[in-house]
Design a protein around this motif. Structure first.
Motif, short mmCIF file in Angstrom:
data_model
loop_
_atom_site.label_atom_id
_atom_site.label_comp_id
_atom_site.label_asym_id
_atom_site.label_seq_id
_atom_site.Cartn_x
_atom_site.Cartn_y
_atom_site.Cartn_z
N ASP A 1 36.28 47.37 40.85
CA ASP A 1 35.05 48.43 41.02
C ASP A 1 33.83 47.83 41.66
O ASP A 1 32.82 48.45 41.93
CB ASP A 1 34.72 49.33 39.74
CG ASP A 1 35.94 50.08 39.30
OD1 ASP A 1 36.72 50.48 40.07
OD2 ASP A 1 35.93 50.38 38.08
N LEU A 2 33.97 46.51 41.60
CA LEU A 2 32.62 46.08 42.63
C LEU A 2 32.37 46.33 43.75
O LEU A 2 31.22 46.61 44.42
CB LEU A 2 33.12 44.42 42.47
CG LEU A 2 32.92 43.72 40.97
CD1 LEU A 2 33.13 42.25 41.05
CD2 LEU A 2 31.41 43.83 40.57
N ALA A 3 33.48 46.57 44.61
CA ALA A 3 33.28 47.12 46.19
C ALA A 3 32.42 48.51 46.02
O ALA A 3 31.54 48.92 46.85
CB ALA A 3 34.47 47.10 46.60
N GLY A 4 32.91 49.32 45.15
CA GLY A 4 32.14 50.62 45.09
C GLY A 4 30.89 50.44 44.39
O GLY A 4 29.86 51.26 44.84
N LEU A 5 30.62 49.59 43.73
CA LEU A 5 29.32 49.33 42.88
C LEU A 5 28.32 48.74 44.16
O LEU A 5 27.18 49.30 44.19
CB LEU A 5 29.52 48.13 42.00
CG LEU A 5 28.01 48.20 41.34
CD1 LEU A 5 27.29 49.18 40.51
CD2 LEU A 5 28.15 47.00 40.08
N ALA A 6 28.81 47.96 44.78
CA ALA A 6 28.14 47.46 45.81
C ALA A 6 27.74 48.61 47.05
O ALA A 6 26.60 48.60 47.61
CB ALA A 6 28.93 46.35 46.84
N LEU B 1 26.05 40.99 45.51
CA LEU B 1 27.46 41.39 46.05
C LEU B 1 27.71 41.30 47.50
O LEU B 1 28.89 41.16 47.70
CB LEU B 1 27.51 42.98 45.50
CG LEU B 1 27.21 43.35 44.16
CD1 LEU B 1 26.73 44.85 43.61
CD2 LEU B 1 28.73 43.16 43.40
N ASP B 2 26.74 41.59 48.16
CA ASP B 2 27.07 41.32 49.74
C ASP B 2 27.45 39.83 49.83
O ASP B 2 28.29 39.57 50.92
CB ASP B 2 25.78 41.36 50.37
CG ASP B 2 25.33 42.79 50.57
OD1 ASP B 2 26.36 43.70 50.30
OD2 ASP B 2 24.10 43.35 51.20
N LYS B 3 26.86 38.86 49.21
CA LYS B 3 27.38 37.55 49.39
C LYS B 3 28.76 37.29 48.86
O LYS B 3 29.39 36.65 49.87
CB LYS B 3 26.55 36.50 48.78
CG LYS B 3 26.87 35.00 48.78
CD LYS B 3 25.84 34.16 48.00
CE LYS B 3 26.06 32.67 48.00
NZ LYS B 3 25.32 31.76 47.30
N LEU B 4 29.19 37.89 47.93
CA LEU B 4 30.53 37.78 47.36
C LEU B 4 31.40 38.59 48.09
O LEU B 4 32.47 38.26 48.43
CB LEU B 4 30.45 38.12 45.74
CG LEU B 4 31.92 37.93 45.07
CD1 LEU B 4 32.21 36.39 45.14
CD2 LEU B 4 31.60 38.42 43.76
#
Length: 549
Positions: free
Chosen positions: A319-324, A197-200
């Motif tokens: 929601d990926l940012a929140g999941l990260a 997630l950090d990479k993306l």
């Protein structure tokens, strides 16, 4: 204080109205006359568990009403407030038992459960006797009795506070350990997911932006040709040139048209300005449609990466940012978990040391109070002809808790050299009564104000000077309060401030019990009967007068 007791159709009582007084109230009568029925009836209205069959034979229901006077600050007022019941200086309890066994209770005309009656009874009445398993004979209550006797409430409060702190510290440590264990179980997943997630580095709303950009680039070549043609049609070789030429021709002819061309020329100027805006907008669009084919590939790759990662984690792409952020916090908790737990374990150890110190101080205070209580009871036993008996308050280790880690039990030894044991298992009936009386005398200063004490044949098995000593201690207990005693002892009866006789009579082959207050002469007759039996002798009357003083 119990002021009145009204009984209707209970066992062998048809109707009975008693008005009790402050001080020592004595009830006497032959065995089987119904003295125990009075206590059964009082226990019934107080919600105590007793006989199953209480209704007088032939009656539809039995009923008992008890009226108590409540001083300001009486503990019963707190029970009433908690139960949402009206409170005043008078408390009226009423309970009905139907012939089919249904029981219904009221407090100040409000219907209540038996549990409310029992809670009130704990603040109103104390029953002491050979079958007193609710009070002094119950080992479960001995620690509370010793605590009431002792003067160490600050130490007890310190233990409660330390226990609360210790419990909170242990709870926090337990929660942290469980959280760490849960995170440790998914450590590999967390580290991989967070790195991915950090990479993306997804951002909210990015998917929609990429999708729109991709669609525009995909259709750019097709629409660009049409837009370029439109741009050409709007330019100098098209509409702009034609309108400029038209305006130039009109300006050349305007001087000779007597003003008829002014309005058309103004409209043409406005149209040329609008045309210029349109041409500029079309040109901007053509510029925007200029893109590098590699940019389309990059846009598609990122869009597909976002969607693939969202499917992998079963979330929306937005929601990926929140999941990260969430997974990152859990990973940070894992990395910091060991240090956090070390700190919490230290806090628990400190709380345990504080609790140990407070509990030790409370144990010492209880041990000192136990010695004082044992000495006080020993001093009371001598006049009761039990000078060789030993009463001991044993303080032993118990599981720790908010009240400390002490178990307290009253033990007695009735014969020198014989082992001591629990109060209710070692002492005989008469001895037990005297132990209870001695203990109650020692505890009397610590009893709750306004509690009516009832002693049920506590003088059984004693007579003479010992019975007189029992009576005098009962009278002392009644000073400033109220004591009810059921007695067969003339020495005890003679010391009563108020005297009732319980007797049986037969009406139409039905046995009924009655209770009558005794005048001075009647008291002499009753005590003489207690001394001599059925036939009252002059000597018995003289002895009765002597006892009455």
């Amino acid at each position: 204080m119990l002021r009145a007791l009204e009984i209707r159709d209970m066992l062998i009582i048809e109707r009975l109205d008693l008005a009790f007084q402050p001080g020592l109230n004595v009830l006497t009568g032959e065995t089987g006359a119904g003295k125990s029925i009075l206590l059964d009836s009082l226990g019934f209205v107080l919600g105590w568990r007793g006989r199953a069959e209480l209704v007088r034979k032939g009656a539809a229901q039995g009923e008992v009403t008890a009226v108590f006077d409540l001083a300001s600050g009486h503990a019963a007022r707190g029970v009433l407030e908690e139960a949402g019941l009206p409170s005043g200086d008078e408390l009226i309890l009423r309970r009905v038992n139907t012939a089919d066994g249904r029981k219904t209770g009221w407090v100040n005309d409000r219907r209540v459960s038996g549990e409310v009656l029992r809670r009130l009874s704990e603040t109103l009445v104390e029953l002491h006797g050979q079958h007193d398993d609710r009070g002094l004979l119950d080992p479960k209550g001995h620690r509370a009795i010793l605590d009431d006797y002792g003067t160490y409430e600050p130490q007890a409060q310190a233990v409660r506070a330390a226990w609360k702190t210790l419990g909170a510290s242990r709870k926090e440590l337990d929660a942290a350990r469980k959280a760490l264990e849960a995170v440790q179980a998914e450590e590999d997943f967390l580290r991989h997911a967070v790195a991915e997630l950090d990479k993306l580095s997804p951002e909210p709303g990015e998917e929609a932006q990429l999708d729109a950009k991709r669609r525009m680039m995909q259709s750019a070549e097709k629409i660009r040709e049409d837009i370029a043609q439109a741009s050409s049609a709007l330019g100098y070789d098209g509409a702009e040139g034609a309108m400029s030429s038209a305006l130039r021709w009109l300006e050349g002819a305007a001087d000779k048209a007597d003003g008829r061309l002014d309005a058309p020329m103004e409209a043409l100027v406005r149209a040329m300005a609008e045309l210029d805006d349109a041409a500029r907008g079309v040109a901007d669009c053509l510029d925007a449609l200029e893109f590098n084919p590699a940019e389309l590939e990059e846009t598609e790759e990122r869009l597909f990466a976002l969607r693939g990662l969202a499917r992998k984690h079963s979330v929306l792409a937005d929601d990926l940012a929140g999941l990260a952020e969430t997974l990152g916090a859990r990973l940070a908790a894992l990395d910091a978990g060991e240090a956090q737990i070390d700190g919490l374990e230290k806090a628990v150890r400190e709380a345990e040391r504080a609790y140990d110190a407070a509990a030790d101080a409370l144990t010492e205070a209880r041990a000192a109070a136990a010695e004082r209580l044992d000495a006080a009871v020993a001093a009371e036993l001598a006049p009761l002809k039990m000078e060789r008996a030993v009463f001991r308050t044993e303080v032993s280790r118990a599981p720790e808790g908010p009240e400390g880690r002490d178990a307290v039990q009253f033990t007695v030894g009735t014969n020198p050299g014989a082992p001591s044991g629990p109060l209710n298992k070692i002492a005989s009936g008469g001895e037990l009564s005297r132990f209870l009386l001695a203990l109650k005398v020692c505890l009397s200063e610590e009893r709750d104000a306004g509690v009516t004490m009832i002693f049920d044949e506590i003088d059984r098995g004693v007579g003479g000077a010992t019975a007189d000593a029992v009576g005098r201690r009962l009278a002392a207990l009644a000073e400033g309060g109220q004591v009810l005693v059921v007695t067969h002892s003339p020495q005890v009866a003679a010391l009563g401030a108020h005297h009732w006789r319980v007797a049986k009579r037969v009406v139409d082959d039905v046995t009924l019990s009655e209770v009558v207050p005794l005048a001075p002469q009647e008291r002499e007759d009753e005590i003489a009967r207690m001394l001599s039996g059925d036939t009252v002798t002059p000597e018995a009357r003289a002895a009765a007068r002597s006892l009455l003083g």
